[in-house]
Design an enzyme around this catalytic site. Structure first.
Site, mmCIF file in Angstrom:
data_model
loop_
_atom_site.group_PDB
_atom_site.id
_atom_site.type_symbol
_atom_site.label_atom_id
_atom_site.label_comp_id
_atom_site.label_asym_id
_atom_site.label_seq_id
_atom_site.Cartn_x
_atom_site.Cartn_y
_atom_site.Cartn_z
ATOM 1 N N LYS A 37 50.911 14.568 18.278
ATOM 2 C CA LYS A 37 50.615 13.181 18.649
ATOM 3 C C LYS A 37 50.627 12.298 17.399
ATOM 4 O O LYS A 37 50.596 12.815 16.272
ATOM 5 C CB LYS A 37 49.253 13.114 19.340
ATOM 6 C CG LYS A 37 48.087 13.518 18.435
ATOM 7 C CD LYS A 37 46.777 13.656 19.213
ATOM 8 C CE LYS A 37 45.649 14.100 18.304
ATOM 9 N NZ LYS A 37 44.416 14.402 19.052
ATOM 10 N N TYR A 260 42.865 -10.009 -5.431
ATOM 11 C CA TYR A 260 42.222 -10.987 -4.539
ATOM 12 C C TYR A 260 40.720 -11.062 -4.786
ATOM 13 O O TYR A 260 40.055 -10.025 -4.868
ATOM 14 C CB TYR A 260 42.438 -10.601 -3.078
ATOM 15 C CG TYR A 260 43.839 -10.813 -2.576
ATOM 16 C CD1 TYR A 260 44.402 -12.093 -2.535
ATOM 17 C CD2 TYR A 260 44.601 -9.741 -2.131
ATOM 18 C CE1 TYR A 260 45.701 -12.278 -2.058
ATOM 19 C CE2 TYR A 260 45.891 -9.922 -1.647
ATOM 20 C CZ TYR A 260 46.431 -11.196 -1.619
ATOM 21 O OH TYR A 260 47.698 -11.389 -1.153
HETATM 22 C C1 LIG Z 1 43.938 15.706 18.517
HETATM 23 C C2 LIG Z 1 43.528 16.815 19.369
HETATM 24 C C3 LIG Z 1 43.620 18.145 18.912
HETATM 25 C C4 LIG Z 1 43.940 18.512 17.476
HETATM 26 O O1 LIG Z 1 42.778 18.375 16.688
HETATM 27 P P1 LIG Z 1 42.705 18.794 15.156
HETATM 28 O O2 LIG Z 1 41.280 18.612 14.811
HETATM 29 O O3 LIG Z 1 43.591 17.855 14.409
HETATM 30 O O4 LIG Z 1 43.160 20.207 15.056
HETATM 31 C C5 LIG Z 1 43.362 19.167 19.807
HETATM 32 N N1 LIG Z 1 43.006 18.895 21.084
HETATM 33 C C6 LIG Z 1 42.870 17.631 21.553
HETATM 34 C C7 LIG Z 1 42.466 17.411 22.977
HETATM 35 C C8 LIG Z 1 43.094 16.545 20.711
HETATM 36 O O5 LIG Z 1 42.925 15.300 21.166
#
Ligand SMILES: *Cc1c(COP(=O)(O)O)cnc(C)c1O
Length: 377
Positions: A37, A260
């Site tokens: 993702k 800034y």
């Molecule tokens: C993002 C996510 C993961 C991965 O989590 P990590 O801590 O990056 O390993 C696994 N399961 C779900 C449902 C998530 O939303």
């Protein structure tokens, strides 16, 4: 297309990514469903997903339908699980691209049923149960009845999952969640449903995996960072290195304000380098970052000075006569790590990785050689 690459880049080491994948898989002793993702945590989902597929991942997972669609367009053929589920209005897209819905809410149950109507072969879905995260997921009672509805509609419950809220903070909470989850598995079994893919563990959850779980769902660990404060469950190395280049160096008299708001004023005659990488590229712009942030130039740390700008960040090279205009400055990678930057900025490594801007070219390497450059410009 000829592009003038910006002087900053995100180097993605595909050799390390593959090594991390293999190390986690060997440690877990079961297949991985890599989490790709958010553009594979900023690493570029298309290339990363194709690599995981080539390494034998039986499924991949994303958060949203459009992320799955873009992976299909990139040629990914493996099942793609949409963790946030598919709403009824997205059912056509999900069906056209052969995505695997997660049933996580009443709305996504309707969405999955609609995808099932649009597909000719029996649609496989995953069922998500909330065991204590209070984000997405059906209650165990809802999950039992959803499993029946899905089966009655000719769909197959191919997977069942839950998400741990505190795997990296509180083992007791995590194991209580897994107990609730195992209770649901037993209920489904009594209903005659035995999903092939049972998955709970994110990166931190690797420590809480039980034999009933047939699949691991890691994100961060694949990209080479361990969830903290846990001791790393397996040895991995950071995949991404974000670098900028020094555009110009100024010799400033004592008392000169920098950036800034003039929030930093040279307390002595200072040599200040302007690095072409800013908050639009992934350098966090927080007061804490200004106060304690560092970059690595030529193997040594130099402090950030003044407010981080959208395109530039100033660093202090007064004590570094070796540093020249055109030199590279590492924002994060091996040294400092994304976790150190996260600490300076008051956030976590996940946010540091996913904040690398779209305009930063991704430069992919294998065995130290550049194999591809992807840039939106
Ligand atoms: C993002 C996510 C993961 C991965 O989590 P990590 O801590 O990056 O390993 C696994 N399961 C779900 C449902 C998530 O939303």
């Amino acid at each position: 297309m000829a592009v003038r690459l910006r002087p900053e880049e995100a180097r993605i080491d595909l050799t390390r990514l593959a090594a991390n994948f293999r190390a986690i898989e060997a440690h877990a002793g079961r297949p991985l469903m890599p989490v790709v993702k958010a553009d594979a945590y900023g690493h570029g989902a298309a290339r990363v997903a194709r690599l995981f597929e080539a390494l034998g991942a039986p499924l991949l997972c994303v958060a949203f339908v459009e992320e799955g669609v873009s992976l299909r367009r990139a040629g990914v053929a493996a099942p793609i699980v949409v963790m946030a589920g598919v709403g009824p209005e997205e059912a056509g897209e999900a069906a056209d691209h052969g995505l695997t819905p997660v049933v996580a809410t009443p709305r996504t149950l309707e969405g999955a049923l609609e995808v099932g109507r649009l597909r000719t072969e029996p649609l496989r879905v995953h069922l998500k149960v909330d065991t204590g995260m209070s984000r997405l997921g059906l209650t165990p009672a809802e999950a039992r009845s959803a499993a029946r509805r899905v089966a009655d509609a000719g769909l197959v419950v191919d997977g069942v999952l839950t998400h741990l809220s505190s795997a990296d903070e509180s083992p007791g909470v995590a194991s209580a969640q897994v107990d609730v989850f195992d209770g649901l598995l037993a209920d489904l079994e009594r209903q005659g449903q035995r999903p092939q893919w049972v998955h709970v563990a994110n990166s931190a959850g690797l420590l809480h995996s039980r034999p009933s779980q047939t699949l691991i769902r890691p994100g961060l660990l694949l990209y080479g960072l361990s969830p903290r404060p846990l001791a790393p469950p397996v040895k991995v190395r950071p995949v991404m290195t974000l670098v900028g280049r020094i555009e110009v160096i100024h010799d400033l008299p004592k008392g000169t304000p920098v950036s800034y708001g003039g929030r930093w004023i040279a307390p002595r005659p200072s040599r200040i380098a302007t690095v072409a990488v800013g908050y639009a590229d992934g350098v966090p712009r927080t007061a804490a970052m200004t106060a304690s942030g560092q970059m690595n130039v030529g193997g040594g740390r130099v402090p950030v000075r003044g407010t981080v700008c959208m395109d530039f960040t100033m660093v202090d090279v007064t004590d570094r006569s070796d540093v020249r205009e055109g030199d590279e400055a590492v924002v994060f990678g091996d040294d400092p790590t994304a976790w150190e930057v996260a600490d300076w900025a008051g956030t976590n490594a996940w946010q540091i990785l996913t904040s690398v801007g779209l305009r930063v070219p991704r430069v992919y390497t294998e065995e130290g050689r550049v194999v591809a450059v992807e840039s939106r410009y």
